[in-house]
Motif scaffolding. Structure first.
Motif, PDB file in Angstrom:
ATOM      1  N   THR A 267     -86.703 -58.430  -0.924  1.00 51.99           N
ATOM      2  CA  THR A 267     -86.907 -58.157   0.487  1.00 51.99           C
ATOM      3  C   THR A 267     -87.336 -56.705   0.622  1.00 51.99           C
ATOM      4  O   THR A 267     -86.874 -55.836  -0.124  1.00 51.99           O
ATOM      5  CB  THR A 267     -85.637 -58.432   1.323  1.00 51.99           C
TER       6      THR A 267
ATOM      7  N   ASP B 236     -87.574 -53.677   3.464  1.00 50.37           N
ATOM      8  CA  ASP B 236     -87.173 -53.223   4.798  1.00 50.37           C
ATOM      9  C   ASP B 236     -86.501 -54.328   5.599  1.00 50.37           C
ATOM     10  O   ASP B 236     -86.785 -54.529   6.788  1.00 50.37           O
ATOM     11  CB  ASP B 236     -88.387 -52.684   5.561  1.00 50.37           C
ATOM     12  N   ASP B 237     -85.626 -55.082   4.950  1.00 46.90           N
ATOM     13  CA  ASP B 237     -84.839 -56.128   5.611  1.00 46.90           C
ATOM     14  C   ASP B 237     -85.685 -57.294   6.126  1.00 46.90           C
ATOM     15  O   ASP B 237     -85.278 -58.006   7.048  1.00 46.90           O
ATOM     16  CB  ASP B 237     -84.020 -55.540   6.765  1.00 46.90           C
TER      17      ASP B 237
ATOM     18  N   TRP C 283     -85.839 -62.809   2.680  1.00 49.69           N
ATOM     19  CA  TRP C 283     -85.890 -62.873   1.225  1.00 49.69           C
ATOM     20  C   TRP C 283     -87.000 -63.819   0.775  1.00 49.69           C
ATOM     21  O   TRP C 283     -87.171 -64.905   1.332  1.00 49.69           O
ATOM     22  CB  TRP C 283     -84.555 -63.346   0.648  1.00 49.69           C
TER      23      TRP C 283
ATOM     24  N   ARG D 133     -85.270 -54.281  -1.984  1.00 51.79           N
ATOM     25  CA  ARG D 133     -84.047 -54.852  -2.543  1.00 51.79           C
ATOM     26  C   ARG D 133     -84.414 -56.100  -3.346  1.00 51.79           C
ATOM     27  O   ARG D 133     -85.261 -56.883  -2.919  1.00 51.79           O
ATOM     28  CB  ARG D 133     -83.051 -55.213  -1.436  1.00 51.79           C
TER      29      ARG D 133
ATOM     30  N   ASP E  82     -73.697 -58.499  -2.675  1.00 54.57           N
ATOM     31  CA  ASP E  82     -74.063 -57.343  -1.849  1.00 54.57           C
ATOM     32  C   ASP E  82     -73.155 -56.153  -2.121  1.00 54.57           C
ATOM     33  O   ASP E  82     -73.546 -55.003  -1.878  1.00 54.57           O
ATOM     34  CB  ASP E  82     -73.988 -57.717  -0.359  1.00 54.57           C
TER      35      ASP E  82
ATOM     36  N   ALA F 254     -80.652 -50.672  -2.609  1.00 56.13           N
ATOM     37  CA  ALA F 254     -81.912 -50.404  -1.913  1.00 56.13           C
ATOM     38  C   ALA F 254     -82.691 -49.350  -2.687  1.00 56.13           C
ATOM     39  O   ALA F 254     -82.252 -48.211  -2.827  1.00 56.13           O
ATOM     40  CB  ALA F 254     -81.645 -49.927  -0.485  1.00 56.13           C
TER      41      ALA F 254
END
Length: 356
Positions: A283, A285-286, A289, A320, A333, A349
């Protein structure tokens, strides 16, 4: 001259970084400088507890002893070389790989060298099966533990259960990537213990004890253990001794990475102890996925190369990546604190700065 004074091979800045608190004898691979499946020997990370010893092959001997064998024997290099030769492609990863992230997550450092994510490498190891060596001494049915000991100044030693010692892919390695072992990597002989923490793959072998009762050293009771308030104590250890390494992925970029805008191919490696990696996701920048592409080969107890294409836009970004192995184990996580800073495999990150 080597950058790390207790090592023999050169460790230039373009290939290695030096983890904090480990500058004399530890060198971390710059993952951005990797290419191909195997880690070139000159780029393979080094984690030593003492200075690299100088050992002459003709003077070297390996002693097999203990109450778990029928007889004690001593082998020289020629005798060891006469056993059936085998080769295996395997990873060796320091249990403290990614230790520096404990400080970022918890606000204070765990003890030990503050590795980033480059304390891992994959090589083709050639030598003989440990079980073939031990069979020369006649392993009894009462054997429980095997304790290899190195010829470094501190006589590093960490035990294996007999089942792991007798496994088909537990080797006494004599060569690395087709050449005799370099001194920093265990010349003239070292263990390669597939899927386990790097400390199990004892370098500069000089003695192996086969015992009918459990063996304990500093390195499986007071270090290389999961110890702390969240972990049970397994006496005489201060916590849970580390064995198999967890699933993890790394990005082949410097930290932080600096890229040009436009189409980029982001590459990395994923691995999982004794298992094969089944999936790698990423992923940016968020964003949602997505699946990365997996390359070949994909070898259990080694790693798989992965990649994905990205149209990079100017600015600061975070990448990520997470891996899942064939048994369904996925990178978490977060991981709980442990005092020795081992087995950090949480998703991190990775900062990327994209220039116009």
């Amino acid at each position: 001259m080597p950058r790390c004074p207790d090592l023999i091979k050169p460790t230039p800045d373009r290939l290695f970084t030096t983890p904090a608190h480990g500058e004399r004898r530890n060198a971390e691979t710059r993952l951005a400088e990797l290419s191909g499946y195997l880690t070139p020997t000159d780029r393979f990370y080094v984690r030593n507890h003492d200075a690299t010893p100088h050992i002459e092959r003709d003077d070297w001997r390996l002693e097999i002893t203990g109450d778990g064998v029928e007889r004690s024997i001593t082998l020289d290099y020629a005798a060891l070389s006469e056993l059936p030769r085998v080769s295996r492609i395997r990873a060796i990863e320091c249990a403290g790989n990614a230790r520096r992230f404990f400080a970022e997550r918890f606000g204070h450092e765990a003890g030990g060298a503050q590795w980033h994510t480059g304390a891992i490498g994959v090589a083709e190891w050639s030598g003989v099966r440990l079980r073939d060596v031990l069979d020369l001494a006649g392993v009894t049915g009462h054997a429980v533990d095997v304790l290899p000991e190195g010829l470094d100044a501190g006589r590093f030693a960490r035990p294996l259960p007999i089942a792991k010692a007798m496994a088909d892919d537990t080797l006494v390695a004599l060569a690395m990537n087709g050449e005799p072992l370099p001194p920093d990597h265990g010349f003239p002989a070292r263990l390669v213990v597939s899927g386990w923490l790097g400390a199990a793959s004892v370098k500069w072998l000089g003695r192996i004890e086969v015992a009918c009762s459990p063996r304990h050293t500093h390195w499986n009771t007071a270090d290389y253990t999961l110890a702390g308030p969240r972990w049970p104590v397994e006496p005489p250890a201060d916590g849970v001794p580390v064995t198999v390494m967890p699933v993890m992925s790394v990005v082949e970029l410097d930290w932080p990475a600096r890229l040009a805008a436009g189409r980029q191919v982001i590459r990395g490696r994923a691995f999982s102890g004794e298992a094969r990696v089944a999936r790698v996701e990423y992923t940016i920048d968020d964003s949602p996925w997505r699946d990365a592409d997996l390359g070949e080969p994909n070898i259990a107890a080694a790693w798989v190369c992965w990649s994905f294409a990205w149209t990079a836009t100017p600015g600061e970004h975070m990448i990520r990546v997470r891996a899942t192995d064939e048994h369904g184990q996925c990178q978490p996580d977060a991981v709980p604190w442990n005092d020795h800073g081992v087995l950090f495999n949480a998703v991190v990150a990775h900062p990327v700065i994209v220039a116009p």
